[in-house]
Design a protein around this motif. Sequence first.
Motif, PDB file in Angstrom:
ATOM      1  N   LEU A 176       0.833  -1.191   0.000  1.00 53.45           N
ATOM      2  CA  LEU A 176       0.000   0.000   0.000  1.00 53.45           C
ATOM      3  C   LEU A 176       0.870   1.245   0.000  1.00 53.45           C
ATOM      4  O   LEU A 176       1.802   1.368   0.788  1.00 53.45           O
ATOM      5  CB  LEU A 176      -0.932  -0.013   1.214  1.00 53.45           C
ATOM      6  CG  LEU A 176      -1.859  -1.223   1.276  1.00 53.45           C
ATOM      7  CD1 LEU A 176      -2.648  -1.226   2.578  1.00 53.45           C
ATOM      8  CD2 LEU A 176      -2.809  -1.230   0.087  1.00 53.45           C
ATOM      9  N   SER A 177       0.541   2.188  -0.855  1.00 55.25           N
ATOM     10  CA  SER A 177       1.370   3.369  -1.047  1.00 55.25           C
ATOM     11  C   SER A 177       1.157   4.399   0.068  1.00 55.25           C
ATOM     12  O   SER A 177       0.203   4.326   0.846  1.00 55.25           O
ATOM     13  CB  SER A 177       1.037   4.019  -2.397  1.00 55.25           C
ATOM     14  OG  SER A 177      -0.288   4.535  -2.362  1.00 55.25           O
ATOM     15  N   THR A 178       2.045   5.379   0.114  1.00 57.35           N
ATOM     16  CA  THR A 178       1.912   6.476   1.075  1.00 57.35           C
ATOM     17  C   THR A 178       0.597   7.211   0.863  1.00 57.35           C
ATOM     18  O   THR A 178      -0.053   7.643   1.830  1.00 57.35           O
ATOM     19  CB  THR A 178       3.093   7.443   0.926  1.00 57.35           C
ATOM     20  OG1 THR A 178       4.320   6.734   1.141  1.00 57.35           O
ATOM     21  CG2 THR A 178       2.996   8.581   1.939  1.00 57.35           C
ATOM     22  N   ASP A 179       0.187   7.361  -0.387  1.00 58.60           N
ATOM     23  CA  ASP A 179      -1.075   8.046  -0.682  1.00 58.60           C
ATOM     24  C   ASP A 179      -2.266   7.315  -0.085  1.00 58.60           C
ATOM     25  O   ASP A 179      -3.245   7.933   0.322  1.00 58.60           O
ATOM     26  CB  ASP A 179      -1.260   8.186  -2.207  1.00 58.60           C
ATOM     27  CG  ASP A 179      -0.262   9.150  -2.822  1.00 58.60           C
ATOM     28  OD1 ASP A 179       0.276   9.981  -2.064  1.00 58.60           O
ATOM     29  OD2 ASP A 179      -0.011   9.059  -4.029  1.00 58.60           O
ATOM     30  N   TRP A 180      -2.201   5.980  -0.048  1.00 53.61           N
ATOM     31  CA  TRP A 180      -3.310   5.197   0.508  1.00 53.61           C
ATOM     32  C   TRP A 180      -3.514   5.537   1.976  1.00 53.61           C
ATOM     33  O   TRP A 180      -4.633   5.603   2.475  1.00 53.61           O
ATOM     34  CB  TRP A 180      -3.013   3.706   0.333  1.00 53.61           C
ATOM     35  CG  TRP A 180      -4.179   2.799   0.539  1.00 53.61           C
ATOM     36  CD1 TRP A 180      -5.066   2.373  -0.418  1.00 53.61           C
ATOM     37  CD2 TRP A 180      -4.604   2.189   1.773  1.00 53.61           C
ATOM     38  NE1 TRP A 180      -5.999   1.534   0.142  1.00 53.61           N
ATOM     39  CE2 TRP A 180      -5.748   1.399   1.483  1.00 53.61           C
ATOM     40  CE3 TRP A 180      -4.138   2.228   3.080  1.00 53.61           C
ATOM     41  CZ2 TRP A 180      -6.417   0.672   2.458  1.00 53.61           C
ATOM     42  CZ3 TRP A 180      -4.800   1.499   4.061  1.00 53.61           C
ATOM     43  CH2 TRP A 180      -5.923   0.734   3.742  1.00 53.61           C
ATOM     44  N   TRP A 181      -2.415   5.749   2.699  1.00 51.30           N
ATOM     45  CA  TRP A 181      -2.481   6.027   4.126  1.00 51.30           C
ATOM     46  C   TRP A 181      -2.728   7.498   4.437  1.00 51.30           C
ATOM     47  O   TRP A 181      -3.161   7.838   5.540  1.00 51.30           O
ATOM     48  CB  TRP A 181      -1.165   5.611   4.804  1.00 51.30           C
ATOM     49  CG  TRP A 181      -0.873   4.159   4.696  1.00 51.30           C
ATOM     50  CD1 TRP A 181      -0.061   3.550   3.789  1.00 51.30           C
ATOM     51  CD2 TRP A 181      -1.385   3.113   5.531  1.00 51.30           C
ATOM     52  NE1 TRP A 181      -0.035   2.194   3.991  1.00 51.30           N
ATOM     53  CE2 TRP A 181      -0.841   1.898   5.061  1.00 51.30           C
ATOM     54  CE3 TRP A 181      -2.249   3.087   6.630  1.00 51.30           C
ATOM     55  CZ2 TRP A 181      -1.118   0.668   5.648  1.00 51.30           C
ATOM     56  CZ3 TRP A 181      -2.522   1.865   7.214  1.00 51.30           C
ATOM     57  CH2 TRP A 181      -1.963   0.684   6.730  1.00 51.30           C
ATOM     58  N   SER A 182      -2.458   8.372   3.488  1.00 54.98           N
ATOM     59  CA  SER A 182      -2.402   9.805   3.780  1.00 54.98           C
ATOM     60  C   SER A 182      -3.730  10.403   4.231  1.00 54.98           C
ATOM     61  O   SER A 182      -3.750  11.430   4.909  1.00 54.98           O
ATOM     62  CB  SER A 182      -1.887  10.572   2.547  1.00 54.98           C
ATOM     63  OG  SER A 182      -2.783  10.407   1.451  1.00 54.98           O
ATOM     64  N   SER A 183      -4.845   9.760   3.874  1.00 56.64           N
ATOM     65  CA  SER A 183      -6.146  10.328   4.238  1.00 56.64           C
ATOM     66  C   SER A 183      -6.586   9.964   5.657  1.00 56.64           C
ATOM     67  O   SER A 183      -7.573  10.500   6.158  1.00 56.64           O
ATOM     68  CB  SER A 183      -7.220   9.860   3.253  1.00 56.64           C
ATOM     69  OG  SER A 183      -7.395   8.452   3.341  1.00 56.64           O
ATOM     70  N   LEU A 184      -5.847   9.068   6.321  1.00 54.37           N
ATOM     71  CA  LEU A 184      -6.269   8.571   7.632  1.00 54.37           C
ATOM     72  C   LEU A 184      -5.787   9.499   8.742  1.00 54.37           C
ATOM     73  O   LEU A 184      -4.953   9.155   9.577  1.00 54.37           O
ATOM     74  CB  LEU A 184      -5.748   7.151   7.831  1.00 54.37           C
ATOM     75  CG  LEU A 184      -6.283   6.124   6.825  1.00 54.37           C
ATOM     76  CD1 LEU A 184      -5.624   4.768   7.026  1.00 54.37           C
ATOM     77  CD2 LEU A 184      -7.795   6.000   6.936  1.00 54.37           C
ATOM     78  N   HIS A 185      -6.347  10.693   8.772  1.00 58.68           N
ATOM     79  CA  HIS A 185      -5.896  11.733   9.702  1.00 58.68           C
ATOM     80  C   HIS A 185      -6.274  11.436  11.153  1.00 58.68           C
ATOM     81  O   HIS A 185      -5.641  11.961  12.067  1.00 58.68           O
ATOM     82  CB  HIS A 185      -6.488  13.087   9.301  1.00 58.68           C
ATOM     83  CG  HIS A 185      -6.228  13.466   7.884  1.00 58.68           C
ATOM     84  ND1 HIS A 185      -4.950  13.673   7.390  1.00 58.68           N
ATOM     85  CD2 HIS A 185      -7.062  13.645   6.820  1.00 58.68           C
ATOM     86  CE1 HIS A 185      -5.013  13.984   6.107  1.00 58.68           C
ATOM     87  NE2 HIS A 185      -6.269  13.967   5.732  1.00 58.68           N
ATOM     88  N   SER A 186      -7.307  10.609  11.369  1.00 64.49           N
ATOM     89  CA  SER A 186      -7.796  10.348  12.727  1.00 64.49           C
ATOM     90  C   SER A 186      -7.368   9.001  13.274  1.00 64.49           C
ATOM     91  O   SER A 186      -7.746   8.648  14.396  1.00 64.49           O
ATOM     92  CB  SER A 186      -9.341  10.432  12.745  1.00 64.49           C
ATOM     93  OG  SER A 186      -9.786  11.702  12.306  1.00 64.49           O
ATOM     94  N   LEU A 187      -6.576   8.239  12.522  1.00 65.09           N
ATOM     95  CA  LEU A 187      -6.226   6.878  12.915  1.00 65.09           C
ATOM     96  C   LEU A 187      -5.353   6.883  14.160  1.00 65.09           C
ATOM     97  O   LEU A 187      -4.267   7.453  14.184  1.00 65.09           O
ATOM     98  CB  LEU A 187      -5.497   6.179  11.771  1.00 65.09           C
ATOM     99  CG  LEU A 187      -5.365   4.660  11.898  1.00 65.09           C
ATOM    100  CD1 LEU A 187      -6.727   3.999  11.791  1.00 65.09           C
ATOM    101  CD2 LEU A 187      -4.414   4.109  10.840  1.00 65.09           C
ATOM    102  N   ARG A 188      -5.837   6.203  15.225  1.00 64.98           N
ATOM    103  CA  ARG A 188      -5.109   6.132  16.488  1.00 64.98           C
ATOM    104  C   ARG A 188      -4.503   4.747  16.743  1.00 64.98           C
ATOM    105  O   ARG A 188      -3.502   4.633  17.429  1.00 64.98           O
ATOM    106  CB  ARG A 188      -6.032   6.519  17.653  1.00 64.98           C
ATOM    107  CG  ARG A 188      -6.499   7.956  17.607  1.00 64.98           C
ATOM    108  CD  ARG A 188      -7.256   8.351  18.860  1.00 64.98           C
ATOM    109  NE  ARG A 188      -8.520   7.624  18.976  1.00 64.98           N
ATOM    110  CZ  ARG A 188      -8.753   6.674  19.851  1.00 64.98           C
ATOM    111  NH1 ARG A 188      -7.816   6.281  20.694  1.00 64.98           N
ATOM    112  NH2 ARG A 188      -9.935   6.071  19.908  1.00 64.98           N
ATOM    113  N   LEU A 189      -5.138   3.697  16.195  1.00 64.34           N
ATOM    114  CA  LEU A 189      -4.677   2.324  16.424  1.00 64.34           C
ATOM    115  C   LEU A 189      -4.568   1.601  15.097  1.00 64.34           C
ATOM    116  O   LEU A 189      -5.513   1.572  14.313  1.00 64.34           O
ATOM    117  CB  LEU A 189      -5.658   1.589  17.347  1.00 64.34           C
ATOM    118  CG  LEU A 189      -5.475   0.075  17.488  1.00 64.34           C
ATOM    119  CD1 LEU A 189      -4.116  -0.254  18.089  1.00 64.34           C
ATOM    120  CD2 LEU A 189      -6.596  -0.529  18.329  1.00 64.34           C
ATOM    121  N   LEU A 190      -3.400   0.991  14.849  1.00 61.84           N
ATOM    122  CA  LEU A 190      -3.190   0.229  13.621  1.00 61.84           C
ATOM    123  C   LEU A 190      -2.580  -1.119  13.979  1.00 61.84           C
ATOM    124  O   LEU A 190      -1.604  -1.197  14.724  1.00 61.84           O
ATOM    125  CB  LEU A 190      -2.249   0.984  12.677  1.00 61.84           C
ATOM    126  CG  LEU A 190      -1.822   0.237  11.406  1.00 61.84           C
ATOM    127  CD1 LEU A 190      -3.022  -0.110  10.536  1.00 61.84           C
ATOM    128  CD2 LEU A 190      -0.802   1.065  10.614  1.00 61.84           C
TER     129      LEU A 190
END
Length: 337
Positions: A176-190
């Motif tokens: 998964l690219s950086t762009d795929w993750w970039s929208s997850l501004h509220s992600l606290r747990l992965l």
Amino acid sequence: MRCENLRTLVVLDSYARDISIGWREILQWKYVRTLTWLESGIWAIPNEISGLIHLRYLDLSENGRLEELPDTMELRGIERLTNLQTLDEFYVQYGDEGNKLEHLKNLNQLQGRLTITYQRQRGPGVGDAAIMVNKVHLLHLVLNVEGALRWNDLMALQPPPGLESLGIDRYRGIPLSTDWWSSLHSLRLLTLSRCGFLPSLGNLASLESLNMKYVNVRKVGVEFLGIHDQDQSEASRRRHTSFPKLKQLTFDDMPIWEEWEGVKEDSEKMAKIMPCLSQLTISGCYSLEALPEFLWKTPLQKLHIRKSRILQKLYRQGIGEQRDKISHISTINVEEP
């Protein structure tokens, strides 16, 4: 039993106990809104259940003999339930029949937690990008690929930007690219489990807890920290913070992992790395040769190392060659090799 105005019915383990309640009684309680019938041994549901017009919640978990829903329920296909708010699990199935990923597209009122278990060979396609992204009330999502199957193009499935927790299990497709993750501004747990790659995650601004298990990599490079972009100006890089809110970091059962790459001195001057990290756990990482120097400049308070032979020898109390490097940490648990 006279319960004409009953609103909620919960039946637990009626298969093991002599429960006299059956469908004949239930179908007479026209005002039932919530019906939970667990471990009952039922094998069929009568078509007349459609007469319960007020029914809003139906839980038939752990009924192994139940093979299918009645026609009257199947006609209420899940893709038509556009006001549905709670859906715990959704199975994408083999073949042309059964649940399909696109059935979720218009269920934009879903909230809380959803687990998607993918059971067929074909992964999301280019046209599937909008299936999840508009579910603005969904806070917790788990993407599970069963067995050896792959989502070869998971990048086409853009997650909702408001997610607070995300789990990805058994994904061995395209990284998964950086762009795929970039929208997850509220992600606290992965949580990443049994995946074939480790993405660049250092720019997740709200991430507080990161757990990785059975991630199949030999090296964790500086790309993991998100400081691999050489096109930025020096002034911009100087302001960069990698994992700005990360507090808890766990690596578990990664037996082929050998190297955790540090950062060069000039890069370290231009970026803060994990400035909030307080707890690090490394377990079952038998081949990892050392921990990176930048960790000792974080506010690490708890360090737990177990089932990681080389690290246990380096950092164990008294005779570890690099024990002095972790002496400032208040709580240290290095199990004997």
